[in-house]
Design an enzyme around this catalytic site. Structure first.
Site, PDB file in Angstrom:
ATOM      1  N   PRO A  10       0.792  -1.227   0.000  1.00 43.86           N
ATOM      2  CA  PRO A  10       0.000   0.000   0.000  1.00 43.86           C
ATOM      3  C   PRO A  10       0.831   1.289   0.000  1.00 43.86           C
ATOM      4  CG  PRO A  10      -0.086  -1.057   2.150  1.00 43.86           C
ATOM      5  CD  PRO A  10       0.559  -2.034   1.202  1.00 43.86           C
ATOM      6  N   ARG A  18       5.211  10.945  -2.560  1.00 42.95           N
ATOM      7  CA  ARG A  18       5.015  10.568  -1.155  1.00 42.95           C
ATOM      8  C   ARG A  18       6.328  10.728  -0.376  1.00 42.95           C
ATOM      9  NH1 ARG A  18       4.720   4.399   1.120  1.00 42.95           N
ATOM     10  NH2 ARG A  18       4.285   4.964   3.269  1.00 42.95           N
ATOM     11  N   TYR A  23      11.451   8.488   0.796  1.00 40.20           N
ATOM     12  CA  TYR A  23      11.331   7.424  -0.211  1.00 40.20           C
ATOM     13  C   TYR A  23      11.967   7.763  -1.566  1.00 40.20           C
ATOM     14  CZ  TYR A  23       8.125   5.513   3.223  1.00 40.20           C
ATOM     15  OH  TYR A  23       7.590   5.019   4.382  1.00 40.20           O
ATOM     16  N   ALA A  77       3.400  -0.954   4.553  1.00 42.03           N
ATOM     17  CA  ALA A  77       2.899  -0.958   5.938  1.00 42.03           C
ATOM     18  C   ALA A  77       2.466  -2.347   6.399  1.00 42.03           C
ATOM     19  CB  ALA A  77       1.744   0.031   6.061  1.00 42.03           C
ATOM     20  N   HIS A  80       4.489  -4.649   8.868  1.00 37.99           N
ATOM     21  CA  HIS A  80       4.442  -4.537  10.330  1.00 37.99           C
ATOM     22  C   HIS A  80       3.137  -5.056  10.926  1.00 37.99           C
ATOM     23  CE1 HIS A  80       7.707  -2.026   9.051  1.00 37.99           C
ATOM     24  NE2 HIS A  80       6.882  -1.147   8.492  1.00 37.99           N
ATOM     25  N   ASP A  87       1.610 -15.860   6.165  1.00 36.69           N
ATOM     26  CA  ASP A  87       1.106 -17.212   5.907  1.00 36.69           C
ATOM     27  C   ASP A  87       1.158 -17.549   4.418  1.00 36.69           C
ATOM     28  OD1 ASP A  87       0.654 -17.588   8.588  1.00 36.69           O
ATOM     29  OD2 ASP A  87      -1.523 -17.356   8.489  1.00 36.69           O
ATOM     30  N   GLU A  98      12.779  -9.690   0.914  1.00 40.04           N
ATOM     31  CA  GLU A  98      12.006  -8.529   1.391  1.00 40.04           C
ATOM     32  C   GLU A  98      12.817  -7.259   1.100  1.00 40.04           C
ATOM     33  OE1 GLU A  98      11.312  -8.877   5.599  1.00 40.04           O
ATOM     34  OE2 GLU A  98      10.499  -6.840   5.767  1.00 40.04           O
ATOM     35  N   HIS A 100      12.845  -2.878   1.299  1.00 39.35           N
ATOM     36  CA  HIS A 100      12.274  -1.590   1.728  1.00 39.35           C
ATOM     37  C   HIS A 100      13.169  -0.484   1.197  1.00 39.35           C
ATOM     38  CE1 HIS A 100       9.490  -3.616   4.376  1.00 39.35           C
ATOM     39  NE2 HIS A 100      10.498  -4.403   4.698  1.00 39.35           N
ATOM     40  N   SER A 102      13.388   2.577   2.525  1.00 43.43           N
ATOM     41  CA  SER A 102      13.993   3.277   3.660  1.00 43.43           C
ATOM     42  C   SER A 102      14.671   2.280   4.600  1.00 43.43           C
ATOM     43  CB  SER A 102      12.916   4.069   4.407  1.00 43.43           C
ATOM     44  OG  SER A 102      11.924   3.190   4.918  1.00 43.43           O
ATOM     45  N   ARG A 107      14.103   4.395  11.747  1.00 46.23           N
ATOM     46  CA  ARG A 107      12.802   5.057  11.805  1.00 46.23           C
ATOM     47  C   ARG A 107      12.057   4.696  13.098  1.00 46.23           C
ATOM     48  NH1 ARG A 107       9.737   4.571   6.329  1.00 46.23           N
ATOM     49  NH2 ARG A 107       8.647   6.347   7.275  1.00 46.23           N
ATOM     50  N   ARG A 111       8.306   0.312  13.123  1.00 44.07           N
ATOM     51  CA  ARG A 111       8.773  -0.199  11.819  1.00 44.07           C
ATOM     52  C   ARG A 111       9.932  -1.186  11.978  1.00 44.07           C
ATOM     53  NH1 ARG A 111       6.112   3.269   8.094  1.00 44.07           N
ATOM     54  NH2 ARG A 111       5.797   5.311   9.023  1.00 44.07           N
TER      55      ARG A 111
END
Ligand code: DQA
Length: 149
Positions: A10, A18, A23, A77, A80, A87, A98, A100, A102, A107, A111
């Site tokens: 999201p 943003r 970012y 988001a 977290h 699952d 994974e 990210h 940032s 932070r 997070r």
């Protein structure tokens, strides 16, 4: 040719405008284009998607079973909060990385915890959009050395 699914959670559709100080200025479509170019140069076919909906991300992970060699995911988001994405990744049957943009650890404390990190092959965070390309190199090695997972 290996097939890699790149999933974005999201608000990542808003990249570029943003919180650019966090970012960066690249849009998600810039990132998609860079991933596709890099993928082509290392022999990887990329399916690049974004959703603001947790259920849709779960559906896409379920759909990857048997058809995809690896997943790169920035759950945003949902990192977290989402046991559902954890699952789904757990039964996907392929390695995932994974990512990210940032550095989560510089932070807010909420997070610092990720539901999915414990089952990821690895985590890349803090390198902005370049992190996606680092993840592509890493997953390319993982899928070519299949016996390692
Ligand atoms: C993010 C970090 C998350 O904490 C945040 O909710 C995001 C983006 C990142 O790429 O840095 O939406 O996943």
């Amino acid at each position: 040719m290996s097939k890699i699914l790149i999933l974005n959670g999201p608000n990542l559709n808003l990249l570029g405008t943003r919180e650019p100080e966090i970012y960066g200025h690249e849009t998600l479509s810039d990132i998609e284009q860079n991933c596709k170019e890099h993928g082509k140069s290392i022999g990887i076919e990329i399916d690049f998607r974004q959703s603001n909906s947790e259920g849709e991300l779960v559906d896409w992970i379920q759909g990857a079973v048997e058809t995809i060699d690896g997943i790169i995911i920035n759950p945003a988001a949902y990192t977290h909060t989402s046991v559902a994405i954890l699952d789904a990744l757990n039964q996907a049957g392929c390695p995932f990385i994974e990512v990210h943009l940032s550095n989560l650890f510089s932070r807010e404390p909420f997070r610092h915890h990720s539901y999915v990190s414990p089952i990821a092959k690895g985590v890349i965070c803090g390198f902005g959009a370049h992190g996606y390309l680092l993840a592509l190199d890493a997953i390319s090695k993982l899928v070519s050395d299949k016996e390692e997972y």
